[in-house]
Design a protein around this motif. Structure first.
Motif, PDB file in Angstrom:
ATOM      1  N   PRO A 208       0.843  -1.202   0.000  1.00  0.00           N
ATOM      2  CA  PRO A 208       0.000   0.000   0.000  1.00  0.00           C
ATOM      3  C   PRO A 208       0.874   1.246   0.000  1.00  0.00           C
ATOM      4  CG  PRO A 208      -0.117  -1.110   2.131  1.00  0.00           C
ATOM      5  CD  PRO A 208       0.656  -2.008   1.211  1.00  0.00           C
ATOM      6  N   PRO A 209       0.338   2.367  -0.504  1.00  0.00           N
ATOM      7  CA  PRO A 209       1.149   3.586  -0.577  1.00  0.00           C
ATOM      8  C   PRO A 209       1.638   4.025   0.808  1.00  0.00           C
ATOM      9  CG  PRO A 209      -0.920   3.872  -1.750  1.00  0.00           C
ATOM     10  CD  PRO A 209      -0.993   2.550  -1.051  1.00  0.00           C
ATOM     11  N   LEU A 210       2.841   4.592   0.827  1.00  0.00           N
ATOM     12  CA  LEU A 210       3.455   5.101   2.054  1.00  0.00           C
ATOM     13  C   LEU A 210       3.089   6.572   2.185  1.00  0.00           C
ATOM     14  CD1 LEU A 210       5.460   4.390   4.339  1.00  0.00           C
ATOM     15  CD2 LEU A 210       7.265   5.182   2.832  1.00  0.00           C
ATOM     16  N   HIS A 211       2.363   6.919   3.254  1.00  0.00           N
ATOM     17  CA  HIS A 211       1.932   8.304   3.468  1.00  0.00           C
ATOM     18  C   HIS A 211       3.078   9.089   4.114  1.00  0.00           C
ATOM     19  CE1 HIS A 211      -2.302   7.678   2.438  1.00  0.00           C
ATOM     20  NE2 HIS A 211      -2.098   6.450   2.921  1.00  0.00           N
ATOM     21  N   LEU A 212       3.466  10.192   3.490  1.00  0.00           N
ATOM     22  CA  LEU A 212       4.582  10.989   4.002  1.00  0.00           C
ATOM     23  C   LEU A 212       4.260  11.651   5.334  1.00  0.00           C
ATOM     24  CD1 LEU A 212       6.072  12.685   0.818  1.00  0.00           C
ATOM     25  CD2 LEU A 212       6.683  10.539   1.896  1.00  0.00           C
ATOM     26  N   SER A 213       2.975  11.881   5.607  1.00  0.00           N
ATOM     27  CA  SER A 213       2.609  12.533   6.867  1.00  0.00           C
ATOM     28  C   SER A 213       2.858  11.619   8.066  1.00  0.00           C
ATOM     29  CB  SER A 213       1.151  12.972   6.836  1.00  0.00           C
ATOM     30  OG  SER A 213       0.315  11.832   6.665  1.00  0.00           O
ATOM     31  N   THR A 214       2.993  10.305   7.841  1.00  0.00           N
ATOM     32  CA  THR A 214       3.225   9.375   8.948  1.00  0.00           C
ATOM     33  C   THR A 214       4.707   9.234   9.266  1.00  0.00           C
ATOM     34  OG1 THR A 214       3.350   7.477   7.460  1.00  0.00           O
ATOM     35  CG2 THR A 214       1.177   8.039   8.355  1.00  0.00           C
ATOM     36  N   LEU A 215       5.584   9.757   8.404  1.00  0.00           N
ATOM     37  CA  LEU A 215       7.028   9.613   8.602  1.00  0.00           C
ATOM     38  C   LEU A 215       7.579  10.795   9.399  1.00  0.00           C
ATOM     39  CD1 LEU A 215       8.021   8.503   5.005  1.00  0.00           C
ATOM     40  CD2 LEU A 215       7.789   7.064   7.021  1.00  0.00           C
ATOM     41  N   PRO A 216       8.707  10.611  10.080  1.00  0.00           N
ATOM     42  CA  PRO A 216       9.334  11.745  10.761  1.00  0.00           C
ATOM     43  C   PRO A 216       9.754  12.813   9.753  1.00  0.00           C
ATOM     44  CG  PRO A 216      10.366   9.672  11.422  1.00  0.00           C
ATOM     45  CD  PRO A 216       9.430   9.363  10.315  1.00  0.00           C
ATOM     46  N   VAL A 217       9.617  14.060  10.136  1.00  0.00           N
ATOM     47  CA  VAL A 217       9.899  15.172   9.227  1.00  0.00           C
ATOM     48  C   VAL A 217      11.365  15.170   8.797  1.00  0.00           C
ATOM     49  CG1 VAL A 217       9.802  17.685   9.013  1.00  0.00           C
ATOM     50  CG2 VAL A 217       8.123  16.503  10.367  1.00  0.00           C
ATOM     51  N   GLN A 218      12.261  14.718   9.672  1.00  0.00           N
ATOM     52  CA  GLN A 218      13.683  14.735   9.354  1.00  0.00           C
ATOM     53  C   GLN A 218      14.039  13.725   8.264  1.00  0.00           C
ATOM     54  OE1 GLN A 218      12.077  14.546  12.275  1.00  0.00           O
ATOM     55  NE2 GLN A 218      13.575  14.227  13.875  1.00  0.00           N
ATOM     56  N   SER A 219      13.171  12.733   8.018  1.00  0.00           N
ATOM     57  CA  SER A 219      13.491  11.709   7.027  1.00  0.00           C
ATOM     58  C   SER A 219      12.900  12.025   5.661  1.00  0.00           C
ATOM     59  CB  SER A 219      13.008  10.344   7.507  1.00  0.00           C
ATOM     60  OG  SER A 219      11.599  10.349   7.626  1.00  0.00           O
ATOM     61  N   ILE A 220      12.416  13.246   5.477  1.00  0.00           N
ATOM     62  CA  ILE A 220      11.835  13.659   4.192  1.00  0.00           C
ATOM     63  C   ILE A 220      12.553  14.909   3.724  1.00  0.00           C
ATOM     64  CG2 ILE A 220       9.714  14.354   3.008  1.00  0.00           C
ATOM     65  CD1 ILE A 220       8.166  13.171   5.408  1.00  0.00           C
ATOM     66  N   ASN A 221      12.814  14.994   2.428  1.00  0.00           N
ATOM     67  CA  ASN A 221      13.381  16.207   1.840  1.00  0.00           C
ATOM     68  C   ASN A 221      12.526  16.559   0.636  1.00  0.00           C
ATOM     69  OD1 ASN A 221      14.873  18.303   0.885  1.00  0.00           O
ATOM     70  ND2 ASN A 221      16.702  17.117   0.456  1.00  0.00           N
ATOM     71  N   LEU A 222      11.744  17.620   0.742  1.00  0.00           N
ATOM     72  CA  LEU A 222      10.851  18.025  -0.343  1.00  0.00           C
ATOM     73  C   LEU A 222      11.321  19.291  -1.044  1.00  0.00           C
ATOM     74  CD1 LEU A 222       7.355  17.328   1.278  1.00  0.00           C
ATOM     75  CD2 LEU A 222       8.636  15.906  -0.324  1.00  0.00           C
ATOM     76  N   ARG A 223      12.574  19.671  -0.869  1.00  0.00           N
ATOM     77  CA  ARG A 223      13.074  20.850  -1.572  1.00  0.00           C
ATOM     78  C   ARG A 223      13.075  20.577  -3.073  1.00  0.00           C
ATOM     79  NH1 ARG A 223      16.730  20.251   2.762  1.00  0.00           N
ATOM     80  NH2 ARG A 223      16.330  21.811   4.346  1.00  0.00           N
ATOM     81  N   THR A 224      12.785  21.596  -3.854  1.00  0.00           N
ATOM     82  CA  THR A 224      12.699  21.437  -5.301  1.00  0.00           C
ATOM     83  C   THR A 224      14.042  20.981  -5.864  1.00  0.00           C
ATOM     84  OG1 THR A 224      11.082  23.218  -5.330  1.00  0.00           O
ATOM     85  CG2 THR A 224      12.037  22.584  -7.446  1.00  0.00           C
ATOM     86  N   GLY A 225      13.997  19.909  -6.622  1.00  0.00           N
ATOM     87  CA  GLY A 225      15.200  19.361  -7.229  1.00  0.00           C
ATOM     88  C   GLY A 225      15.958  18.406  -6.319  1.00  0.00           C
ATOM     89  N   GLU A 226      15.570  18.310  -5.062  1.00  0.00           N
ATOM     90  CA  GLU A 226      16.251  17.425  -4.117  1.00  0.00           C
ATOM     91  C   GLU A 226      15.297  16.409  -3.505  1.00  0.00           C
ATOM     92  OE1 GLU A 226      18.140  19.594  -0.991  1.00  0.00           O
ATOM     93  OE2 GLU A 226      18.959  21.092  -2.344  1.00  0.00           O
ATOM     94  N   GLU A 227      14.120  16.207  -4.080  1.00  0.00           N
ATOM     95  CA  GLU A 227      13.108  15.363  -3.469  1.00  0.00           C
ATOM     96  C   GLU A 227      13.682  13.986  -3.160  1.00  0.00           C
ATOM     97  OE1 GLU A 227      12.634  16.819  -6.442  1.00  0.00           O
ATOM     98  OE2 GLU A 227      11.061  18.297  -6.133  1.00  0.00           O
ATOM     99  N   SER A 228      13.745  13.665  -1.881  1.00  0.00           N
ATOM    100  CA  SER A 228      14.265  12.363  -1.476  1.00  0.00           C
ATOM    101  C   SER A 228      13.629  11.966  -0.155  1.00  0.00           C
ATOM    102  CB  SER A 228      15.787  12.397  -1.360  1.00  0.00           C
ATOM    103  OG  SER A 228      16.180  13.386  -0.450  1.00  0.00           O
ATOM    104  N   LEU A 229      13.866  10.709   0.208  1.00  0.00           N
ATOM    105  CA  LEU A 229      13.210  10.147   1.375  1.00  0.00           C
ATOM    106  C   LEU A 229      14.148   9.120   1.996  1.00  0.00           C
ATOM    107  CD1 LEU A 229      10.417   9.695   2.884  1.00  0.00           C
ATOM    108  CD2 LEU A 229      10.005   7.928   1.209  1.00  0.00           C
ATOM    109  N   LEU A 230      14.156   9.052   3.308  1.00  0.00           N
ATOM    110  CA  LEU A 230      14.926   8.036   4.011  1.00  0.00           C
ATOM    111  C   LEU A 230      14.088   6.772   4.027  1.00  0.00           C
ATOM    112  CD1 LEU A 230      17.551   7.609   5.630  1.00  0.00           C
ATOM    113  CD2 LEU A 230      16.241   8.117   7.666  1.00  0.00           C
ATOM    114  N   CYS A 231      14.564   5.733   3.357  1.00  0.00           N
ATOM    115  CA  CYS A 231      13.805   4.491   3.229  1.00  0.00           C
ATOM    116  C   CYS A 231      13.516   3.934   4.618  1.00  0.00           C
ATOM    117  CB  CYS A 231      14.590   3.477   2.397  1.00  0.00           C
ATOM    118  SG  CYS A 231      13.765   1.884   2.284  1.00  0.00           S
ATOM    119  N   PRO A 232      12.242   3.662   4.942  1.00  0.00           N
ATOM    120  CA  PRO A 232      11.910   3.155   6.271  1.00  0.00           C
ATOM    121  C   PRO A 232      12.416   1.733   6.508  1.00  0.00           C
ATOM    122  CG  PRO A 232       9.926   3.405   4.939  1.00  0.00           C
ATOM    123  CD  PRO A 232      11.064   3.917   4.132  1.00  0.00           C
TER     124      PRO A 232
END
Length: 175
Positions: free
Chosen positions: A22-46
């Motif tokens: 099922p899709p992984l909701h970004l709101s459930t992840l810690p804020v520090q493990s998400i990077n939504l800056r333009t051109g740098e979109e990345s995520l710390l794999c859970p």
């Protein structure tokens, strides 16, 4: 292209396949493990704690990745971006401020002044040293009683050495 050369992996999604989870909701992840800056979109794999780019424009998903030579089960994981960039930035600033408040303030140490040299290390003249031992003997109870203390003995030795040096210097002049 030689076999040893590495190619940079494209950031666009190369397949429409997903991993079936099922899709992984970004709101459930810690804020520090998400990077939504333009051109740098990345995520710390859970699953494997590896920073992975977010790929796909219409259906965002976690890019295929591996750790220690094994492909992660979270590769091609669908993502539900249910947080706006502004909300993410605000939450990240709050977390950063909270972490900064827990850190100790930086300490600035003043240099210690150099200690004054001991009286035995100072270059005294014979009369200055003689006056110093007289003052010491007047103030020191063991020295007044006739049993000189360690400091009094050191002062007396210093006076003796100074007097001998002066005597030798005088004999050299007269010779």
């Amino acid at each position: 292209m030689p076999a040893t050369a590495t190619r940079k992996r494209p950031t666009r999604t190369r397949t429409k396949r997903t991993n079936g989870r099922p899709p992984l909701h970004l709101s459930t992840l810690p804020v520090q493990s998400i990077n939504l800056r333009t051109g740098e979109e990345s995520l710390l794999c859970p699953t494997c704690d590896t920073w992975c780019p977010i790929t796909g424009q219409g259906t965002p998903k976690l890019a295929p990745h591996s750790k220690n030579g094994r492909r992660c089960v979270s590769s091609n994981q669908l993502l539900a971006i249910d947080i706006s960039i502004e909300d993410w930035a605000n939450r990240l600033a709050e977390v950063d401020q909270d972490a900064r408040s827990r850190r100790r303030p930086r300490q600035f140490y003043k240099p210690l002044p150099a200690p004054a040299p001991a009286p035995m290390q100072m270059a005294f003249s014979y009369t200055t040293l003689r006056n110093g031992i007289r003052a010491h003997r007047a103030a020191c109870r063991p020295c007044r009683a006739g049993r000189p203390c360690d400091h009094g003995r050191l002062l007396q030795q210093r006076i003796t050495r100074l007097a001998q040096a002066a005597l030798q210097q005088q004999t050299r002049r007269t010779a």
